[in-house]
Design a protein around this motif. Structure first.
Motif, PDB file in Angstrom:
ATOM      1  N   GLU A   6       0.828  -1.196   0.000  1.00 22.94           N
ATOM      2  CA  GLU A   6       0.000   0.000   0.000  1.00 22.94           C
ATOM      3  C   GLU A   6       0.870   1.257   0.000  1.00 22.94           C
ATOM      4  N   MET A  26      -6.830  10.864  -1.943  1.00 23.02           N
ATOM      5  CA  MET A  26      -6.447   9.474  -2.206  1.00 23.02           C
ATOM      6  C   MET A  26      -7.471   8.512  -1.610  1.00 23.02           C
ATOM      7  N   SER A  27      -8.010   8.852  -0.444  1.00 23.66           N
ATOM      8  CA  SER A  27      -9.064   8.030   0.162  1.00 23.66           C
ATOM      9  C   SER A  27     -10.288   7.988  -0.737  1.00 23.66           C
ATOM     10  N   TYR A  29     -10.365   8.544  -4.063  1.00 22.79           N
ATOM     11  CA  TYR A  29     -10.067   7.821  -5.302  1.00 22.79           C
ATOM     12  C   TYR A  29     -10.065   6.316  -5.087  1.00 22.79           C
ATOM     13  N   ARG A  30      -9.552   5.870  -3.942  1.00 22.88           N
ATOM     14  CA  ARG A  30      -9.371   4.438  -3.704  1.00 22.88           C
ATOM     15  C   ARG A  30     -10.575   3.795  -3.029  1.00 22.88           C
ATOM     16  N   GLN A 307      -3.542  11.951  -7.490  1.00 22.97           N
ATOM     17  CA  GLN A 307      -3.587  11.062  -8.644  1.00 22.97           C
ATOM     18  C   GLN A 307      -2.179  10.694  -9.115  1.00 22.97           C
ATOM     19  N   LEU A 310      -0.775   8.001  -6.847  1.00 19.99           N
ATOM     20  CA  LEU A 310      -1.382   6.704  -7.150  1.00 19.99           C
ATOM     21  C   LEU A 310      -0.828   6.134  -8.455  1.00 19.99           C
ATOM     22  N   ASN A 314       1.120   2.669  -8.751  1.00 16.92           N
ATOM     23  CA  ASN A 314       0.613   1.630  -9.643  1.00 16.92           C
ATOM     24  C   ASN A 314       1.546   1.339 -10.809  1.00 16.92           C
TER      25      ASN A 314
END
Length: 335
Positions: A6, A26-27, A29-30, A307, A310, A314
């Motif tokens: 994570e 981020m919370s 988006y995820r 973003q 992330l 990723n």
């Protein structure tokens, strides 16, 4: 194959509101809670900086959120010491998220016997254990070459383009202005995004902080002018440029600046200037006077940085965030 590690965020003291906003985005988006790692970053009585991380970070993908803004030396040392603490705690990877990269103006030797401080800062960051840098609108793009690690340099111009299209509606009489010859590439990029013509205010300095002469290159009569630049320090150049544009027939002058350093009399100068509005990002935490100024607005960068973090985690494209089409949905309902 999904990434099993994570992303974890840790923040210094430079811009806590932005760090918390990035965690919230981020919370969102995820669809799961992302919070800042529990740590203390404080000073001893002699102002030595001490960092203690209270959570296990072994094998984690760590992102340090820290602008190196005023006080630049304190915030830079916080960043380096946090990186060292994470490296010694066996973090898998350490990425420095630096919305505003201080010392970027010292990117070359302008005179004999002067340093290239931006290169020195890059060396210190790599030595501390930082393996990747994420920043926004470097003062000089070539600073990326000072690092022997990946550097992702985001741009504020897509955010500015979204805001301009919303605020100005009719862009037929809008003209983008570069406040100096060195900033033409940045101004041209924004002008292209909004389909506006470009003009330049050429300035000649007798010495740093003083402007001897300004000349407008281009026809600005009857235009709503938008000055675009990467930073505003004391606002002397910006306010003088606005005056010169009005003298040359501009109907309105606005400014879009990536980093609001806003030192000394900057806020007072902007408030009393002929500029109708100054738009900054929150890469540097806005002070009380900035928030209270009637003609200064602050745009959020948290959606962009969240973003980008992330995407790095990723292993997907960060350059996709350079496009207005990509940022549009991210900023929907915000601007």
């Amino acid at each position: 194959m999904p990434n099993l590690i994570e992303p974890k965020l840790i923040a210094g003291n430079a811009n806590k509101p932005l760090a918390q906003a990035i965690a919230r985005r981020m919370s969102l988006y995820r669809g799961m809670s992302v919070s800042l790692v529990n740590a203390r970053v404080e000073r001893f009585n002699d102002q030595e900086i001490f960092v203690e991380v209270y959570e296990n970070v072994r094998g984690e993908d760590m992102f340090i959120l820290q602008s190196t803004s005023n006080p630049a030396n304190d915030n830079l040392m916080e960043l380096l010491i946090m990186a060292d603490a994470l490296r010694r705690s066996s973090a898998a990877r350490i990425t420095a998220v630096i919305p505003y990269f201080g010392y970027a103006r010292q990117d070359r030797r302008t005179k004999a016997r002067t340093p290239i401080s931006a290169k020195l800062v890059a060396n210190m960051m790599v030595t501390s254990g930082i393996e990747r840098v994420l920043t926004m609108d470097l003062h000089a793009a070539q600073i990326q070459g000072f690092f022997d690690i990946p550097v992702d340099n985001l741009y504020a111009s897509p955010i500015f383009a979204l805001d301009i299209k919303k605020q100005f509606k009719d862009l037929s009489d809008v003209m983008v202005i570069s406040p100096d010859v060195g900033g033409v590439a940045r101004a041209r990029e924004l002008a292209k995004r909004i389909g506006a013509p470009l003009s330049i205010v050429d300035k000649r300095r007798e010495k740093p902080g003083e402007i001897a002469e300004m000349t407008v290159i281009g026809e600005v009569t009857g235009k709503r002018c938008i000055i675009v630049d990467d930073m505003c320090d004391t606002a002397g150049t910006l306010c003088k440029a606005a005056e010169v544009l009005i003298e040359h027939g501009a109907t309105e002058v606005h400014a879009y600046i990536s980093h609001g350093v806003m030192s000394g009399p900057a806020v007072e100068r902007v408030t009393n200037s002929v500029m109708k509005s100054l738009v900054l990002t929150d890469s540097i935490q806005p002070t009380g006077p900035i928030s209270e100024a009637p003609n200064i607005r602050v745009l959020p960068t948290a959606p962009l940085f969240a973003q980008a973090i992330l995407n790095i985690w990723n292993g997907t494209s960060v350059s996709s965030l350079f496009e207005t089409e990509t940022l549009g949905p991210i900023y929907e309902g915000i601007l």
